[in-house]
Design a protein around this motif. Structure first.
Motif, PDB file in Angstrom:
ATOM      1  N   UNK A  56       0.826  -1.216  -0.159  1.00  0.00           N
ATOM      2  CA  UNK A  56      -0.097   0.062   0.009  1.00  0.00           C
ATOM      3  C   UNK A  56       0.994   1.244   0.195  1.00  0.00           C
ATOM      4  N   UNK A  57       2.032   1.262   0.705  1.00  0.00           N
ATOM      5  CA  UNK A  57       2.899   2.465   0.834  1.00  0.00           C
ATOM      6  C   UNK A  57       3.513   2.562  -0.536  1.00  0.00           C
ATOM      7  N   UNK A  58       3.662   1.521  -1.253  1.00  0.00           N
ATOM      8  CA  UNK A  58       4.476   1.580  -2.546  1.00  0.00           C
ATOM      9  C   UNK A  58       3.673   2.124  -3.782  1.00  0.00           C
ATOM     10  N   UNK A  59       2.225   1.575  -3.486  1.00  0.00           N
ATOM     11  CA  UNK A  59       1.205   1.854  -4.438  1.00  0.00           C
ATOM     12  C   UNK A  59       0.053   2.477  -3.780  1.00  0.00           C
ATOM     13  N   UNK A  60       0.074   3.812  -3.402  1.00  0.00           N
ATOM     14  CA  UNK A  60      -0.890   4.411  -2.617  1.00  0.00           C
ATOM     15  C   UNK A  60      -2.216   4.776  -3.515  1.00  0.00           C
ATOM     16  N   UNK A  61      -1.875   4.733  -4.562  1.00  0.00           N
ATOM     17  CA  UNK A  61      -3.126   5.022  -5.439  1.00  0.00           C
ATOM     18  C   UNK A  61      -3.793   3.897  -6.189  1.00  0.00           C
ATOM     19  N   UNK A  62      -3.279   2.440  -5.928  1.00  0.00           N
ATOM     20  CA  UNK A  62      -3.592   1.183  -6.560  1.00  0.00           C
ATOM     21  C   UNK A  62      -4.994   1.033  -6.303  1.00  0.00           C
ATOM     22  N   UNK A  63      -5.760   0.417  -7.043  1.00  0.00           N
ATOM     23  CA  UNK A  63      -7.243  -0.015  -7.017  1.00  0.00           C
ATOM     24  C   UNK A  63      -7.335  -1.191  -6.269  1.00  0.00           C
ATOM     25  N   UNK A  77      -1.742  -4.347  -9.621  1.00  0.00           N
ATOM     26  CA  UNK A  77      -0.202  -3.535  -9.891  1.00  0.00           C
ATOM     27  C   UNK A  77      -0.361  -2.926 -11.327  1.00  0.00           C
ATOM     28  N   UNK A  78      -0.173  -1.758 -11.375  1.00  0.00           N
ATOM     29  CA  UNK A  78      -0.485  -1.020 -12.830  1.00  0.00           C
ATOM     30  C   UNK A  78       1.097  -0.733 -13.375  1.00  0.00           C
ATOM     31  N   UNK A  79       1.982  -0.735 -12.511  1.00  0.00           N
ATOM     32  CA  UNK A  79       3.374  -0.415 -13.058  1.00  0.00           C
ATOM     33  C   UNK A  79       4.070  -1.827 -13.411  1.00  0.00           C
ATOM     34  N   UNK A  80       3.431  -2.521 -13.991  1.00  0.00           N
ATOM     35  CA  UNK A  80       3.978  -4.075 -14.310  1.00  0.00           C
ATOM     36  C   UNK A  80       4.994  -3.887 -15.482  1.00  0.00           C
ATOM     37  N   UNK A  81       5.374  -2.795 -15.877  1.00  0.00           N
ATOM     38  CA  UNK A  81       6.566  -2.650 -16.733  1.00  0.00           C
ATOM     39  C   UNK A  81       7.707  -2.503 -16.296  1.00  0.00           C
ATOM     40  N   UNK A  82       7.702  -2.264 -15.011  1.00  0.00           N
ATOM     41  CA  UNK A  82       9.003  -1.771 -14.414  1.00  0.00           C
ATOM     42  C   UNK A  82       9.525  -2.942 -13.537  1.00  0.00           C
ATOM     43  N   UNK A  83      10.467  -3.504 -14.088  1.00  0.00           N
ATOM     44  CA  UNK A  83      11.137  -4.702 -13.163  1.00  0.00           C
ATOM     45  C   UNK A  83      11.679  -4.349 -11.879  1.00  0.00           C
ATOM     46  N   UNK A  84      12.475  -3.265 -11.827  1.00  0.00           N
ATOM     47  CA  UNK A  84      12.970  -2.682 -10.679  1.00  0.00           C
ATOM     48  C   UNK A  84      11.824  -2.350  -9.452  1.00  0.00           C
TER      49      UNK A  84
END
Length: 104
Positions: A56-63, A77-84
């Motif tokens: 939640x802290x890394x993705x505060x706006x996640x649905x 997870x909407x930042x699925x393109x970012x491996x890091x």
């Protein structure tokens, strides 16, 4: 709607920076494990992770999404393109996740 094997393969490739990622097929969907603990899964071609403090802290706006009726909500997870980012996310979540249940 079941998830496609192609989407699972895509998610696994995005998680390839991490050691010890495994999955288990379950009723057309896929549960994702990191170092033996369930972190989330692929449901209806969406990558969802458990709702814990770190995620939640890394993705505060996640649905918040349901995997099926009556299940606990999980974070999309909407930042699925970012491996890091994914590596940091799963590593951050690991200590908050429950230990695997012992098999009888």
């Amino acid at each position: 709607m079941a998830s496609s094997k192609e989407y699972l393969d895509f998610v696994l490739e995005q998680l390839s920076e991490l050691d010890d990622i495994t999955y288990k097929a379950m009723t057309g969907e896929y549960i994702i494990y990191y170092r033996g603990k369930i972190v989330g899964g692929v449901y209806d071609d969406r990558f969802l992770v458990k709702h814990v403090k770190a995620s939640k802290s890394m993705m505060p706006d996640a649905e918040l999404e349901l995997t099926y009726e009556g299940a606990k909500e999980m974070l999309l997870v909407d930042n699925i393109e970012n491996k890091e980012f994914l590596k940091e996310l799963l590593e951050g979540m690991y200590d908050e996740l429950p230990a695997p249940k012992k098999k009888k």
